[in-house]
Design a protein around this motif. Sequence first.
Motif, PDB file in Angstrom:
ATOM      1  N   GLY A   1       7.231  -2.127 -10.832  1.00 34.93           N
ATOM      2  CA  GLY A   1       6.475  -3.220 -10.651  1.00 34.93           C
ATOM      3  C   GLY A   1       4.869  -2.735 -10.879  1.00 34.93           C
ATOM      4  N   ALA A   2       4.187  -3.778 -10.787  1.00 33.35           N
ATOM      5  CA  ALA A   2       2.513  -3.390 -11.081  1.00 33.35           C
ATOM      6  C   ALA A   2       1.877  -2.972  -9.594  1.00 33.35           C
ATOM      7  CB  ALA A   2       2.322  -4.650 -11.615  1.00 33.35           C
ATOM      8  N   ARG A   3       0.820  -2.683  -9.851  1.00 36.14           N
ATOM      9  CA  ARG A   3      -0.042  -2.032  -8.859  1.00 36.14           C
ATOM     10  C   ARG A   3      -1.643  -2.939  -9.202  1.00 36.14           C
ATOM     11  NH1 ARG A   3      -3.903   1.275  -6.498  1.00 36.14           N
ATOM     12  NH2 ARG A   3      -3.194   2.434  -4.632  1.00 36.14           N
ATOM     13  N   GLY A   4      -2.059  -3.270  -7.892  1.00 40.93           N
ATOM     14  CA  GLY A   4      -3.484  -3.760  -7.826  1.00 40.93           C
ATOM     15  C   GLY A   4      -4.417  -3.626  -6.578  1.00 40.93           C
ATOM     16  N   ALA A   5      -5.417  -3.723  -6.820  1.00 38.36           N
ATOM     17  CA  ALA A   5      -6.256  -3.679  -5.443  1.00 38.36           C
ATOM     18  C   ALA A   5      -7.502  -4.390  -5.365  1.00 38.36           C
ATOM     19  CB  ALA A   5      -6.840  -2.024  -5.060  1.00 38.36           C
ATOM     20  N   VAL A   6      -7.921  -4.916  -4.179  1.00 45.31           N
ATOM     21  CA  VAL A   6      -9.244  -5.582  -4.035  1.00 45.31           C
ATOM     22  C   VAL A   6      -9.599  -5.231  -2.743  1.00 45.31           C
ATOM     23  CG1 VAL A   6      -8.185  -7.726  -3.388  1.00 45.31           C
ATOM     24  CG2 VAL A   6     -10.614  -7.805  -4.189  1.00 45.31           C
ATOM     25  N   GLY A   7     -10.855  -4.802  -2.282  1.00 46.96           N
ATOM     26  CA  GLY A   7     -11.336  -4.481  -1.174  1.00 46.96           C
ATOM     27  C   GLY A   7     -10.381  -3.418  -0.639  1.00 46.96           C
ATOM     28  N   ALA A   8      -9.826  -3.600   0.922  1.00 44.03           N
ATOM     29  CA  ALA A   8      -8.903  -2.819   1.503  1.00 44.03           C
ATOM     30  C   ALA A   8      -7.489  -3.367   1.093  1.00 44.03           C
ATOM     31  CB  ALA A   8      -9.214  -2.955   3.067  1.00 44.03           C
ATOM     32  N   MET A   9      -7.412  -4.069   0.227  1.00 45.21           N
ATOM     33  CA  MET A   9      -6.004  -4.720   0.098  1.00 45.21           C
ATOM     34  C   MET A   9      -5.270  -4.044  -1.138  1.00 45.21           C
ATOM     35  SD  MET A   9      -5.791  -6.481   2.817  1.00 45.21           S
ATOM     36  CE  MET A   9      -4.244  -7.213   2.693  1.00 45.21           C
TER      37      MET A   9
END
Length: 181
Positions: A44-52
């Motif tokens: 699957g894919a990976r993503g991030a925003v802030g601490a998430m």
Amino acid sequence: MSRRPRGTRPAIVVATLLTAGLALGGCSAGTVTQTDTIVSQAAGARGAVGAMVLQDVSIDSGPTETVPSGAEVPIRGTIINEGAEPDRLVSVTTPYAVGARVEGSAVVPGENAVRILGAEPGPAGPSDPANRGLTASMRVVLTGVTQQLRAGPTYAVTFTFERAGAVTIPVIVVGAGPSEG
């Protein structure tokens, strides 16, 4: 008076060696063009925003590798909160579905993770307290798929969190069987 023969000039030798090195190094360049369009067929894919951080996110088509138009389909993966404060998944949207339903724990405690179950059977909600680092599970279901989704291409899915904000990641369809249609 006789002249002594000159040796090769060092500048010519260096220039020749540099040119040969560049020519040989360029031979492997361009074997796969437009590499920005090649997507790994990993889980699957990976993503991030802030601490998430979202990891191994995919559309779980279950026993096939195709999702028909109009269907409901779950998403699977893991949401990790690397911050100290809890955050809540507010919404999941995509142009490929009319809506999304979140079942179970939408809150991701600080420095913990929540598993998105996908098509796995079982209830969504708090998990065993002895399982450190994975505090709960949720189910995210895309409703009213607007077109047939197939294994191979990516489909943009946006996850919006109360504190961290929104992140859009390209997810793939992962199924256990052959494509239909």
